[in-house]
Design an enzyme around this catalytic site. Structure first.
Site, PDB file in Angstrom:
ATOM      1  CG  ASP A 153      -0.951   4.909   4.795  1.00 48.01           C
ATOM      2  OD1 ASP A 153      -1.548   3.907   4.350  1.00 48.01           O
ATOM      3  OD2 ASP A 153       0.169   4.849   5.334  1.00 48.01           O
TER       4      ASP A 153
ATOM      5  CD  GLN B  71      -3.513  -4.602   8.195  1.00 41.07           C
ATOM      6  OE1 GLN B  71      -2.548  -4.329   8.905  1.00 41.07           O
ATOM      7  NE2 GLN B  71      -3.424  -4.634   6.870  1.00 41.07           N
TER       8      GLN B  71
ATOM      9  CE  LYS C 207      -0.707   0.297   5.018  1.00 39.28           C
ATOM     10  NZ  LYS C 207       0.102   1.520   5.173  1.00 39.28           N
TER      11      LYS C 207
END
Length: 746
Positions: A224, A255, A34
Site C-alpha cells: 500500500d 500524494q 485502493k
C-alpha cells in the site's frame, strides 16, 4: 469459496484484482478505492487457491493495517478466534520486518529480546556521544546529527560507506558519531526505528538461506502507498520478490509527501522501468468527493512536471465551489473558522466530528486552539505530544524494557532514579566508569555495586534494591500475563500513590494516563492471549499518534496535512494558505512540487465542502508580519472558487513578495466585539490554568518551537508565573507560563 464478492468492483478495480501472476502497478487516485482493491485482491488470491501464509501485505500505518485485516477476515469468513492466523503478515513495514528480525536476530549478532529505541532514545544516545567528544551542541546540533543518521540508514548507507565519501567536517563528525552510535546500540542489544528496515537487508545479503526461506514464504507481496517507500523499503521489496516476481504495488504519485523522511517519488515513477513486464491499472473514479472538489484538485496538480498521467472523475454531484476566506490575522482566521463550523453544522445538520481543520506546520495550532477554546467548541488535536512519549508512560515502558533486556542502558538511565532514590549524577558517573572498565551494561554494574568503593553506602543500598526489583520481574515475566506483571510493578513502584499525594491537576492527568496505559495493556492481552511482554513492547514502540485517534468522539479534528493523509471528512478547512507557510519556502522545483502535492492531499480529504483560508497578518518566528496569499490559490480554476473578503483593508503587497514587516496584531473588529469572545473568556482562563504544568528548577520541558529544554529559573505566582528555560547549549528564553504551552517531559 465463491467469487460473488467481485460484483462489488468497478471494471478498473476488477481488472486490477484479477491479475495474479507477475508485477503489477495500480495507480489509485484519491478516494478511488485502493484499500478495496488490496483487500479484494487478497480474497481473490485465496479463492484461486493461494494460502494466506504465502501472502504478505505491507502498509504504512497500523490504522490502515487494521482496516484491511478486518475487511479481509470478514470476506474470508474467518472467525474472531482465528483472526491471528492472518494477522501475522499484514501490517506496517517496520512491525513485520521487526518480527522477522526477532526470529533471525542471531544471524546478525543480536539477541531476540532486543529493545527498540524511539526518536527520543536515539537523540539521547547521540547527545551522549557528542558530550564525550567535547563537541559543542550549538555547532553540531544533536537533532540534526540524529536526522542525518536516520536518512543515511533509510538510504541504505552504512557508517563505513559514509566515512569513505565524507566531504566536509560535518560529514566527518557525522560518520564518527554514526559508527559509535551503531556500536553502542549493538552493545545494548538495541535497534532504532530505522534498523527495522536496514537490518533485514543486511540479514538477506549475508544469509542467502534466510532470504530464500522468506522468498518462498511470501510468494505474493502487496504494498500500500508505494509512493511513500524509501530506498531501504525499495531494496527489501526487490529482494523478497525477485524469485516469484508477484509484486503488486498500489499508490498515487500525486500524494507523495514524505521526502523529508526519506520517501522517494522516483520509486513509483520508475516502477515500469524496474519491471518492464509489469501490468499497469489506473483507478480514476473517485467515490469520495464532489465534482468541483475534484476539478479543483486536477487543475492544481497539473502544474507539476514529475507525475504519472491520470485524471480523477466522479459520478457524484458537482457540489459547492471551494470558499476562500480572507482574514485580517491568524486570530481572526481562527474566529472565522469557528463561526463557519457553527453555521455549517446547523445548516447542514452535521456533527462536529464531520469537520477537520488542517494546517501546514504544528505552530499554527496555537491560534486555532485559542479560537476553539473561546468559542466553546470541543476539538481533538492530532500530532501533539504523543501518548507514548509522555514522561510517566515512558518511565513505565523503560521499566518493562529493562525487564526484557538488561543490556538496555538507555532504559536503565531513565528509571534508575524514577521515582527518586537519591541516586545522583556523581553516583551514576562512578557506575558508568565501572561499567566501561568492566565492559558490562549499567544494570550489571548496579548488580555489582559492592565492587565500587567510591559509591556511598546509602546509594549502594538503593542500587541493590533497584537491581533486585528488576530481577524479580525478570523471573515473573514468564509466570504472569503482561497485564498482571505491569499492574504489579506499577503498584510496587507506587507511581499512582505518589501522584495522588501530589494532588495537582497535572498529577491527576498523569495518573489518568497511567490508568489508560494499564487499560491498553489489558486490551492487548485480550486481543493477544499468547502475547508476550516483548510482543507488547514491539507493538507500542511502533504506534503512531493517529493510530490512537478516537474517531467516535464528537469534536472537531485539528491536524497537520501530513497527519491527515488517508483520512476523509465531509467538510475540510485548509488554513494558512500564505507564501512562506503553504507553500513553505522551496529552494528547488522538486520541493515546490511536493508542497503542491501536499495541498492536493488536503483538498482531496473532503467529501462535500472545502474552505481555504489565509491571513493578512500572522505571528511568525517571534514577529508579526504581513502575509501574501499562496500562489496555489491562483492555480485553481477561478470559476471553482468563491471569495469571502475581509471587511478591513491592510497594506497590499505583490503576490509572493518576500516581506517581514513588523506590525501590531489587530484582530478584526467583529471578533473583538463579539459576545462569543467576551462570554468565553472566563472558561478559557480556567482551561488554561488546568493545563499549566507545575514546574521547578531542573524540570525538562518541551516547547513546540524551541524543542526540549531545562528550567533554570522560576519566578512570580499565578497568572504572572514566569520561567527561564535553557534550550540547547546557550539559548535562554523567558516565558510566561500561562501562555508558553510547555509540556513537562520529566
Amino acid at each position: 469459496m465463491t467469487k460473488d464478492f467481485l460484483r462489488d468492483l468497478n471494471p478498473a478495480q476488477l481488472e486490477a484484482v484479477k491479475f495474479i501472476e507477475g508485477p503489477e502497478l495500480v495507480l489509485a487516485g484519491a478516494g478511488s478505492g485502493k484499500t478495496k482493491v488490496l483487500t479484494y485482491r487478497v480474497a481473490y488470491l485465496v479463492s484461486a487457491g493461494v494460502s494466506l501464509h504465502n501472502i504478505l501485505c505491507l502498509t504504512f500505518t497500523n490504522k490502515a493495517a487494521n482496516e484491511m485485516r478486518t475487511r479481509i477476515n470478514k470476506m474470508l469468513g474467518i472467525e474472531e478466534t482465528n483472526k491471528r492466523t492472518f494477522n501475522t503478515w499484514i501490517g506496517t513495514f517496520h512491525s513485520l520486518f521487526g518480527k522477522i528480525l526477532r526470529v533471525e536476530s542471531k544471524n546478525i549478532g543480536y539477541g531476540q529480546n532486543f529493545s527498540i529505541y524511539d526518536e527520543d532514545d536515539s537523540l539521547k544516545k547521540v547527545r551522549e556521544i557528542l558530550k564525550e567528544r567535547n563537541l559543542a551542541e550549538e555547532v553540531y546540533a544533536p537533532a540534526a546529527i540524529r536526522s542525518r543518521i536516520s536518512k543515511l540508514k533509510n538510504a541504505v548507507i552504512l557508517p563505513s560507506q559514509f566515512e569513505q565519501t565524507a566531504k566536509s567536517r560535518l560529514d566527518e563528525v557525522t560518520a564518527d558519531i554514526y559508527t559509535t552510535y551503531e556500536d553502542r546500540l549493538k552493545k545494548n542489544n538495541s535497534m532504532d526505528f530505522d534498523d527495522l528496515l536496514i537490518k533485514p537487508i543486511l540479514l538477506f545479503n549475508r544469509n542467502r538461506e534466510s532470504l530464500e526461506r522468506y522468498q518462498d514464504r511470501f510468494r505474493f507481496i502487496l504494498v500500500d502507498e508505494y509512493q511513500d517507500t524509501n530506498r531501504a523499503q525499495y531494496v527489501l521489496l526487490k529482494l523478497l520478490s525477485e524469485k516469484h516476481r508477484n509484486l503488486c504495488v498500489v499508490g498515487d504519485d500525486a500524494q507523495s509527501i514524505y521526502s523529508w523522511r526519506g520517501a522517494e517519488l522516483q520509486n513509483i515513477l520508475d516502477f515500469q522501468s524496474d519491471y518492464p513486464d509489469c501490468k499497469v491499472f489506473r483507478l480514476e473514479q473517485n467515490y469520495r468527493s464532489t465534482g468541483k472538489i475534484l476539478k479543483a484538485a486536477n487543475s492544481l496538480i497539473v502544474h507539476n512536471k514529475r507525475k504519472l498521467d491520470k485524471e480523477l472523475w466522479t459520478e457524484n454531484l458537482d457540489g459547492d465551489n471551494l470558499t476562500v476566506i480572507e482574514a485580517e490575522s491568524d486570530r481572526d482566521e481562527g474566529y472565522k473558522i469557528v463561526q463557519k463550523i457553527r453555521n455549517e453544522s446547523v445548516k447542514e445538520k452535521l456533527q462536529l466530528k464531520d469537520f477537520v481543520v488542517l494546517f501546514r506546520t504544528n505552530y499554527q495550532s496555537r491560534a486555532l486552539e485559542e479560537a476553539f477554546n473561546r468559542g466553546g467548541i470541543p476539538y481533538l488535536i492530532i500530532g501533539g505530544l504523543a501518548f507514548y512519549k509522555r514522561k510517566e508512560i515512558k518511565d513505565l515502558l523503560a521499566y518493562l524494557r529493562l525487564v526484557v533486556n538488561q543490556l538496555d542502558d538507555e532504559s536503565f538511565m531513565r528509571v534508575v532514579n524514577s521515582p527518586p532514590r537519591g541516586v545522583g549524577d556523581v553516583t551514576i558517573d562512578y557506575l558508568r566508569n565501572f561499567a566501561t572498565e568492566s565492559n558490562i551494561a549499567l544494570f550489571n554494574a548496579a548488580d555489582r555495586v559492592d565492587e565500587i568503593p567510591e559509591i556511598q553506602p546509602r546509594q549502594k543500598g538503593q542500587l541493590k534494591l533497584f537491581s533486585e526489583l528488576i530481577k524479580k520481574y525478570v523471573r515473573l515475566k514468564d509466570e504472569l500475563s503482561v497485564s498482571e506483571l505491569t499492574r504489579s510493578m506499577t503498584d510496587e513502584l507506587q507511581f499512582i500513590r505518589l501522584l495522588k499525594d501530589e494532588g495537582t491537576p497535572e498529577a491527576r492527568n498523569r495518573m489518568e494516563n497511567i490508568q489508560e496505559f494499564l487499560a491498553g495493556i489489558a486490551e492487548f492481552q485480550s486481543d493477544n492471549p499468547q502475547g508476550t511482554l516483548q510482543d507488547f513492547l514491539s507493538e507500542v514502540t511502533l504506534v503512531a499518534d493517529v493510530d490512537r485517534w478516537d474517531t467516535q468522539r464528537n469534536a472537531v479534528t485539528l491536524m497537520t496535512v501530513h497527519a491527515a493523509k488517508g483520512l476523509e471528512f465531509p467538510v475540510v478547512f485548509v488554513s494558512g494558505l500564505e507564501e512562506g507557510l503553504f507553500p513553505l519556502p522551496a529552494k528547488e522545483q522538486n520541493e515546490l512540487e511536493e508542497e503542491r502535492r501536499l495541498f492536493y492531499v488536503a483538498i482531496t480529504r473532503a467529501k462535500r465542502k472545502v474552505y481555504l483560508s489565509h491571513a493578512r497578518e500572522r505571528y511568525r518566528f517571534g514577529k508579526l508580519s504581513y502575509q501574501t496569499q499562496s500562489r496555489f490559490l491562483s492555480e485553481i480554476e477561478s470559476d471553482l472558487l468563491e471569495l469571502e473578503r475581509s471587511s478591513r483593508q491592510a497594506p497590499q503587497h505583490t503576490l509572493w513578495e518576500d516581506t517581514n514587516i513588523v506590525t501590531s496584531l489587530t484582530p478584526s473588529l467583529d471578533y473583538l466585539d463579539s459576545p462569543l469572545a467576551k462570554e468565553s473568556d472566563r472558561q478559557t482562563e480556567i482551561k488554561e490554568r488546568r493545563s499549566i504544568p507545575k514546574l521547578r528548577i531542573g524540570s525538562i520541558v518541551r516547547h513546540e518551537f524551541f524543542g526540549e529544554g531545562k528550567v533554570i529559573e522560576v519566578s512570580g505566582k499565578g497568572d504572572n508565573e514566569r520561567v527561564i528555560v535553557l534550550f540547547g547549549a546557550n539559548q535562554k528564553k523567558q516565558l510566561m507560563l500561562r501562555y508558553a504551552n510547555l509540556t513537562l517531559v520529566r
